[in-house]
Write a protein that holds these residues in place. Structure first.
Motif, PDB file in Angstrom:
ATOM      1  N   LEU A   1     -15.338 -66.592  73.705  1.00  0.00           N
ATOM      2  CA  LEU A   1     -14.108 -66.997  73.010  1.00  0.00           C
ATOM      3  C   LEU A   1     -14.126 -68.493  72.700  1.00  0.00           C
ATOM      4  CD1 LEU A   1     -11.539 -64.810  74.937  1.00  0.00           C
ATOM      5  CD2 LEU A   1     -11.726 -64.913  72.442  1.00  0.00           C
TER       6      LEU A   1
ATOM      7  N   PRO B   1      -5.832 -58.140  77.391  1.00  0.00           N
ATOM      8  CA  PRO B   1      -5.426 -59.152  76.400  1.00  0.00           C
ATOM      9  C   PRO B   1      -6.497 -59.396  75.344  1.00  0.00           C
ATOM     10  CG  PRO B   1      -5.109 -59.976  78.640  1.00  0.00           C
ATOM     11  CD  PRO B   1      -5.839 -58.682  78.747  1.00  0.00           C
ATOM     12  N   VAL B   2      -7.761 -59.349  75.756  1.00  0.00           N
ATOM     13  CA  VAL B   2      -8.862 -59.570  74.810  1.00  0.00           C
ATOM     14  C   VAL B   2      -8.952 -58.374  73.860  1.00  0.00           C
ATOM     15  CG1 VAL B   2     -11.366 -59.843  74.599  1.00  0.00           C
ATOM     16  CG2 VAL B   2     -10.117 -61.057  76.416  1.00  0.00           C
TER      17      VAL B   2
ATOM     18  N   HIS C   1      -5.098 -68.861  72.012  1.00  0.00           N
ATOM     19  CA  HIS C   1      -4.230 -68.322  73.049  1.00  0.00           C
ATOM     20  C   HIS C   1      -4.983 -67.310  73.915  1.00  0.00           C
ATOM     21  CE1 HIS C   1      -0.798 -65.831  74.620  1.00  0.00           C
ATOM     22  NE2 HIS C   1      -0.375 -67.055  74.881  1.00  0.00           N
ATOM     23  N   THR C   2      -5.785 -66.480  73.289  1.00  0.00           N
ATOM     24  CA  THR C   2      -6.571 -65.497  74.041  1.00  0.00           C
ATOM     25  C   THR C   2      -7.594 -66.212  74.929  1.00  0.00           C
ATOM     26  OG1 THR C   2      -6.304 -63.997  72.162  1.00  0.00           O
ATOM     27  CG2 THR C   2      -7.935 -63.384  73.817  1.00  0.00           C
TER      28      THR C   2
ATOM     29  N   GLN D   1     -15.241 -56.225  77.427  1.00  0.00           N
ATOM     30  CA  GLN D   1     -13.948 -55.821  77.999  1.00  0.00           C
ATOM     31  C   GLN D   1     -13.948 -54.327  78.339  1.00  0.00           C
ATOM     32  OE1 GLN D   1     -11.330 -53.861  76.749  1.00  0.00           O
ATOM     33  NE2 GLN D   1     -12.207 -53.437  74.741  1.00  0.00           N
TER      34      GLN D   1
ATOM     35  N   SER E   1       1.159 -61.700  80.757  1.00  0.00           N
ATOM     36  CA  SER E   1      -0.079 -61.940  79.996  1.00  0.00           C
ATOM     37  C   SER E   1      -1.067 -60.780  79.975  1.00  0.00           C
ATOM     38  CB  SER E   1      -0.778 -63.182  80.541  1.00  0.00           C
ATOM     39  OG  SER E   1      -1.160 -62.963  81.886  1.00  0.00           O
TER      40      SER E   1
ATOM     41  N   ALA F   1      -6.030 -58.398  71.373  1.00  0.00           N
ATOM     42  CA  ALA F   1      -6.147 -59.478  70.384  1.00  0.00           C
ATOM     43  C   ALA F   1      -7.136 -59.073  69.294  1.00  0.00           C
ATOM     44  CB  ALA F   1      -6.575 -60.778  71.062  1.00  0.00           C
TER      45      ALA F   1
ATOM     46  N   VAL G   1      -4.085 -67.151  67.611  1.00  0.00           N
ATOM     47  CA  VAL G   1      -4.298 -66.057  68.576  1.00  0.00           C
ATOM     48  C   VAL G   1      -5.631 -66.220  69.312  1.00  0.00           C
ATOM     49  CG1 VAL G   1      -4.659 -63.553  68.770  1.00  0.00           C
ATOM     50  CG2 VAL G   1      -2.737 -64.436  67.451  1.00  0.00           C
TER      51      VAL G   1
END
Lengths: 166, 452
Positions: free
Chosen positions: B372, B410-411, B342-343, B392, B288, B414, B339
């Protein structure tokens, strides 16, 4: 009063013997697992103080560890705890639906216990069963590829196991 | 069929037990290493093999071993990292469950190479039943003279102990793991000093992943040079890939790192294609933490070349257009997946798992989850997307351990690749509650500028 039985004491000694002389604190995590399993599935302040005394460390050293790791329960939990994974890979395979279904079926929200003290529903983060999702941990084992039907069967299984114990 | 070095015998009936494992050629590497080679020769073979750490970082294992300090009179320790917790990753579990003696065999050879008389396996607490499997294997090995005192009459003593964790992703980071092994909270340590100098109980320590240590067995048996011939470039040997998400055949596969990503997803030998006849939308190829890629950048690099399942090819293009091999946790999203949602799920995971020691990670992961959530549930603003990007950026590189980076990447990825899906959520909050954005253009061929 909490006190290890002779058998539990033997396991305690086995755990401590794995570490060098004077490093008995290293056994804290496994000893807390042993204590939780031995004293009702959760760690009361009394249990934690007892563990501190057994390992000859201060109580605060036990509290700070017990509050850090997610597997230690600091409140009483149901006889059967459904720990359902909700992280990405499980979510892709429908874990949200499974969590909602269990909640509906048992009439509780994640984090709650049924009024008869039988079931606790807990959402957890990735348990390493991503290829067999959705899944839950029940006691020592994983239940994988969950469907609504499987959830029904697991609940039935727990109820009849509990009935047989009484 | 690809070459299998680790799982070849994993499905032989009874392989979990010593007698069968031994009959199938098990523990030969212990005999060879202890009787015919010395510790230095073993380290040399591992160096020659090019084996890279299989936990996620990909650091050359032989080099890591050569760093261990050897002060007079101070015991050294090998610690096996079995705290497998990176979402999408379940390969070590598979190896330990099906062929536990392979790990024990690798541990004995590695302990001899490093001079560890007490070796520890730190296993995630939830893998409770695997503790029993490992302890059974250890006791069988001991009863047969491969563990304990004076192993095979060579004078080498070694015991292996299994310690359960108790639920904390952070303990997969080696210094947090060491703290946890000492009975403390899993707060990572500041490096230096590195574990090779001051690790568990301030003694020189090497921490290696399960798969890395298991790979030592074929390396000793076949020799480092032969091992290095398998694979391509600096991706030597075989790699376990745990595949999950919306595919027909989720599971653990051993690959030799020469196959393409496309073959891995669509071949019946591996994932067997996307489930329910859907189309591929996106994939996180290495656990991940590593960047998510849209279908088009996953199957081909930005230069239009085929992308392969190895360290170099998966990272081709850097974070702008590539990803990473990471831990080998291969997560596939089909066209129906969102997405943003999921994020959000991954952001919640990292917020939950932050140890709280460094403020950029402790505070930043919480903020990312909150923002998010707003976007996913139709309460987001366009400026939130830039705010996420800003947060981030402020986490990455500003924390003691790599969890901060793992939460940020991951952020970032995305937003980098799916920004229009985020914007659609903000601009169409009601519609976004009813349906998903779908495949959109994420599988369209990428325009490759002609080179002069």
């Amino acid at each position: 009063m909490v006190k290890f039985s002779e058998e539990q004491l033997a396991e305690f000694n086995r755990l401590v013997s794995r570490y060098p002389e004077g490093k008995q604190k290293s056994a804290l995590l496994p000893v807390l697992h042993l204590a939780q399993d031995s004293f009702g599935g959760w760690l009361s302040a009394e249990t934690m103080d007892y563990v501190a005394e057994m390992l000859q460390i201060s109580s605060i050293e036990v509290y700070e560890v017990a509050t850090f790791y997610s597997m230690y329960n600091l409140k009483p939990v149901g006889k059967y705890m459904f720990e359902v994974c909700q992280t990405g890979p499980c979510m892709l395979r429908g874990s949200d639906d499974i969590i909602a279904y269990i909640g509906e079926k048992l009439g509780i929200k994640p984090g709650e216990t049924t009024s008869d003290g039988m079931f606790t529903l807990k959402t957890v983060e990735c348990l390493g069963a991503c290829g067999y999702a959705p899944m839950m941990q029940l006691g020592k084992h994983y239940r994988e590829h969950l469907t609504r039907e499987k959830v029904d069967a697991i609940i039935e299984e727990c109820r009849s196991k509990a009935a047989n114990m009484n | 069929m690809s070459i299998k070095l680790l799982l070849e015998k994993a499905h032989v009936e009874g392989i979990r037990y010593f007698d069968v494992y031994r009959r199938e050629g098990g523990y030969r590497s212990v005999e060879k290493a202890l009787k015919e080679m010395g510790p230095e020769a073993i380290v040399e073979e591992v160096k020659k093999s090019g084996l890279r750490g299989r936990g996620g970082a990909g650091f050359p294992a032989g080099m890591k071993w050569s760093f261990i300090a050897k002060p007079e009179g101070v015991p050294r320790h090998l610690v096996c990292n079995a705290d497998e917790s990176e979402p999408g990753t379940f390969k070590d579990r598979y190896l330990m469950e099906f062929i536990p003696h392979l790990l024990i065999e690798g541990l004995i050879v590695s302990s001899f190479a490093l001079g560890s008389n007490d070796t520890y396996i730190y296993i995630r607490g939830e893998y409770a039943w695997i503790v029993d499997i490992l302890e059974q294997a250890i006791s069988e090995a001991k009863n047969n003279g491969f563990l304990g005192n004076n192993i095979l009459g060579t004078g080498f003593n070694c015991n292996i102990h299994v310690q359960r964790g108790a639920g904390a992703y952070i303990c997969g980071e080696e210094t947090a793991l060491i703290e946890s092994l000492e009975g403390k909270r899993g707060n990572p340590r500041i490096k230096p000093p590195f574990p090779a100098v001051q690790g568990v109980w301030m003694r020189p320590t090497v921490v290696n992943n399960v798969e890395t240590l298991a790979a030592v067995v074929p390396i000793i048996n076949m020799g480092g040079e032969e091992y290095a011939k398998i694979g391509v470039g600096r991706s030597t040997g075989t790699k376990l890939i745990s595949a999950c998400g919306n595919i027909n055949k989720p599971g653990v596969y051993e690959i030799d790192m020469t196959i393409s990503v496309e073959e891995f997803i669509y071949s019946d030998e591996y994932c067997g294609g996307i489930a329910n006849g859907k189309k591929l939308k996106a994939c996180i190829p290495g656990g991940s933490s590593v960047p998510i890629l849209p279908a088009n950048l996953l199957l081909k690099t930005a230069k239009g070349e085929t992308r392969y399942m190895n360290y170099e090819s998966l990272s081709d293009g850097g974070f702008a257009t590539g990803s990473m091999m990471g831990s080998g946790g291969f997560i596939v999203l089909d066209e129906d997946q969102c997405v943003v949602r999921h994020t959000l799920s991954l952001a919640r995971f990292y917020r939950h798992e932050s140890c709280g020691q460094c403020s950029p990670c402790r505070e930043g992961t919480g903020w990312m989850e909150k923002i998010l959530k707003n976007i996913e549930y139709g309460k987001g603003k366009l400026s939130d997307i830039d705010l996420l990007w800003d947060i981030q950026r402020k986490i990455e590189g500003n924390t003691i351990c790599p969890l901060g980076d793992a939460a940020a990447w991951p952020v970032a990825a995305a937003i980098r690749h799916f920004r229009d899906e985020f914007e659609w959520h903000v601009l169409h909050p009601e519609e976004a509650q009813q349906r998903n954005y779908g495949l959109a253009h994420y599988a369209d061929p990428i325009h490759v500028p002609a080179t002069a």
